[in-house]
Design an enzyme around this catalytic site. Structure first.
Site, mmCIF file in Angstrom:
data_model
loop_
_atom_site.group_PDB
_atom_site.id
_atom_site.type_symbol
_atom_site.label_atom_id
_atom_site.label_comp_id
_atom_site.label_asym_id
_atom_site.label_seq_id
_atom_site.Cartn_x
_atom_site.Cartn_y
_atom_site.Cartn_z
ATOM 1 N N CYS A 38 0.832 -1.207 0.000
ATOM 2 C CA CYS A 38 0.000 0.000 0.000
ATOM 3 C C CYS A 38 0.868 1.260 0.000
ATOM 4 O O CYS A 38 1.534 1.554 0.995
ATOM 5 C CB CYS A 38 -0.911 -0.054 1.228
ATOM 6 S SG CYS A 38 -1.683 1.496 1.667
ATOM 7 N N CYS A 41 0.115 3.902 2.675
ATOM 8 C CA CYS A 41 0.521 3.402 3.997
ATOM 9 C C CYS A 41 1.993 3.717 4.266
ATOM 10 O O CYS A 41 2.383 4.026 5.390
ATOM 11 C CB CYS A 41 0.323 1.884 4.083
ATOM 12 S SG CYS A 41 -1.383 1.355 3.899
#
Length: 113
Positions: A38, A41
């Site tokens: 991600c 993230c």
């Protein structure tokens, strides 16, 4: 907690230790739900670590990899990442979905603590 790179080490939260680290914590807990693939993230991760150091003693900060700990993510209905959940007495008291700046994260925590 161990010091690493000047910051407090963020607790690794798993399905196995969720009860102990989050549900049973005397201190409010911020959990960063993330995954290695991600992109957003990866932007939020270092900010979460900085904030962990700043709120030391008032807030426990943990990271939960949703790929390895699907039960905990599913239990909290985490559908997209990054998701930050703030727990107090084992209950979710606030939620933030998506990447955010350090100022936004600090405001989110201070508003809800």
């Amino acid at each position: 907690y161990l010091l690493r790179g000047g910051y407090m080490t963020v607790v690794t939260i798993t399905d196995d230790n969720f009860e102990e680290e989050v549900s049973s914590s005397d201190t409010p807990v911020l959990v960063d739900y993330w995954a290695t693939w991600c992109g957003p993230c990866k932007m939020v991760g270092p900010i979460v670590e900085e904030v962990a150091a700043e709120f030391e003693g008032k807030l426990k900060v943990g990271k939960l990899d949703v790929d390895s700990n699907q039960a905990s993510a599913a239990k909290q209905n985490v559908m997209s990442i990054p998701t930050l959940l703030l727990f107090k007495d084992g209950e979710v008291i606030a939620q933030q979905v998506g990447a955010l700046s350090k100022t936004q994260l600090t405001d989110f925590i201070e508003t809800n603590l």
